[in-house]
Scaffold this active site. Structure first.
Site, short mmCIF file in Angstrom:
data_model
loop_
_atom_site.label_atom_id
_atom_site.label_comp_id
_atom_site.label_asym_id
_atom_site.label_seq_id
_atom_site.Cartn_x
_atom_site.Cartn_y
_atom_site.Cartn_z
N HIS A 53 12.48 -3.07 -1.68
CA HIS A 53 11.86 -3.04 -3.01
C HIS A 53 12.66 -3.96 -3.94
O HIS A 53 13.90 -3.93 -3.93
CB HIS A 53 11.87 -1.60 -3.53
N ARG A 57 0.86 -1.19 0.00
CA ARG A 57 0.00 0.00 0.00
C ARG A 57 0.90 1.24 0.00
O ARG A 57 1.97 1.22 0.61
CB ARG A 57 -0.88 0.07 1.27
C1 GAR Z 1 9.36 -8.61 -1.60
O1 GAR Z 1 10.03 -9.12 -2.72
C2 GAR Z 1 9.46 -7.10 -1.56
O2 GAR Z 1 10.62 -6.61 -2.12
C3 GAR Z 1 8.27 -6.69 -2.37
O3 GAR Z 1 7.25 -7.59 -2.02
C4 GAR Z 1 7.86 -8.85 -1.73
C5 GAR Z 1 7.25 -9.37 -0.44
O4 GAR Z 1 7.61 -10.70 -0.24
N1 GAR Z 1 7.89 -5.35 -2.10
C6 GAR Z 1 7.42 -4.52 -3.02
O5 GAR Z 1 7.23 -4.84 -4.17
C7 GAR Z 1 7.12 -3.13 -2.50
N2 GAR Z 1 7.00 -2.22 -3.59
P1 GAR Z 1 7.41 -11.36 1.19
O6 GAR Z 1 5.97 -11.09 1.61
O7 GAR Z 1 7.66 -12.81 0.95
O8 GAR Z 1 8.41 -10.74 2.12
#
Ligand code: GAR
Length: 213
Positions: free
Chosen positions: A130, A112
């Site tokens: 990120h 979010r």
């Molecule tokens: C991660 O790869 C993180 O870098 C990304 O969501 C994933 C969550 O994985 N975040 C974004 O894209 C934020 N813009 P997880 O729930 O297994 O930690």
């Protein structure tokens, strides 16, 4: 002259104590929670001197919530769908983290957009991870953007959160080669292996400066 303790030694012993005290962190997650668990495991191994006081998730029953329950870490559910707007959700986040006395908040897969209310509540103490080498591929589906652009190297970035999306000061990055054979799932997996090391390292790196200020 009195016989009391030397003020300089009081200061240095107070400083030492502060350095040893685990950093109280709050974590925000929306999905499977592998980064949240990587933080918890780094703490259990003794690689990160911190204490996760609270996880907040916005998707009831998500993987991150299940991991917290298994690990015995407090978790609150703040479903964005029942909040009037982003500001209302962030006011709740702020109040939960203040109640848990956290010093630093980590957005570990928080999908979010956050508002100034939350950012200003933790100045210089709100981190995001990120899945790209910022400033490339900000926003949604950074892995898909990297594949579509045909880059040969991607990676992940930990940065401080500012009001402009995925644009705050960079704390740490790791590069990941994009292989000819990569698809979305395989590249995501290899980036996440690096994320799981990078996030605890970034917290450890910033800890001395948070201790001082
Ligand atoms: C991660 O790869 C993180 O870098 C990304 O969501 C994933 C969550 O994985 N975040 C974004 O894209 C934020 N813009 P997880 O729930 O297994 O930690």
């Amino acid at each position: 002259m009195g016989q009391g303790p030397n003020p300089a030694s009081i200061n240095s012993s107070q400083r030492k104590k502060a350095e040893q005290t685990p950093l109280r962190i709050g974590v925000m997650a929306s999905g499977s929670g592998t980064n949240f668990e990587a933080l918890a495991q780094a703490i259990l191994r003794g690689d990160l001197n911190a204490d996760i006081r609270l996880l907040v998730v916005n998707n009831p029953g998500c993987g991150a919530q299940q991991r917290a329950e298994r690990l015995g870490i407090d978790v609150d559910v703040l479903d964005h769908r029942v909040h009037q707007d982003r500001e209302a959700l962030d006011r709740q986040l702020l109040s939960r983290f203040h109640a848990a006395a956290v010093e630093v908040v980590v957005m570990a897969g928080w999908m979010r957009i956050v508002t100034d209310g939350l950012i200003e509540g933790f100045p210089g103490r709100l981190l995001n991870i990120h899945p790209s080498l910022l400033p490339s591929f900000r926003g949604l589906d950074a892995v898909g953007q990297a594949l579509a652009a045909g880059v040969r190297i991607s990676g992940c970035t930990v940065h401080l959160v500012t009001s402009e999306l995925d644009s705050g000061p960079i704390v740490a990055q790791a590069a990941v080669p994009v292989l000819e054979t990569d698809d979305h799932a395989s590249l995501t997996r290899r980036i996440q292996v690096e994320e799981h090391k990078l996030l605890p390292m970034a917290l450890t790196k910033l800890m001395p400066q948070w201790r001082q200020g």
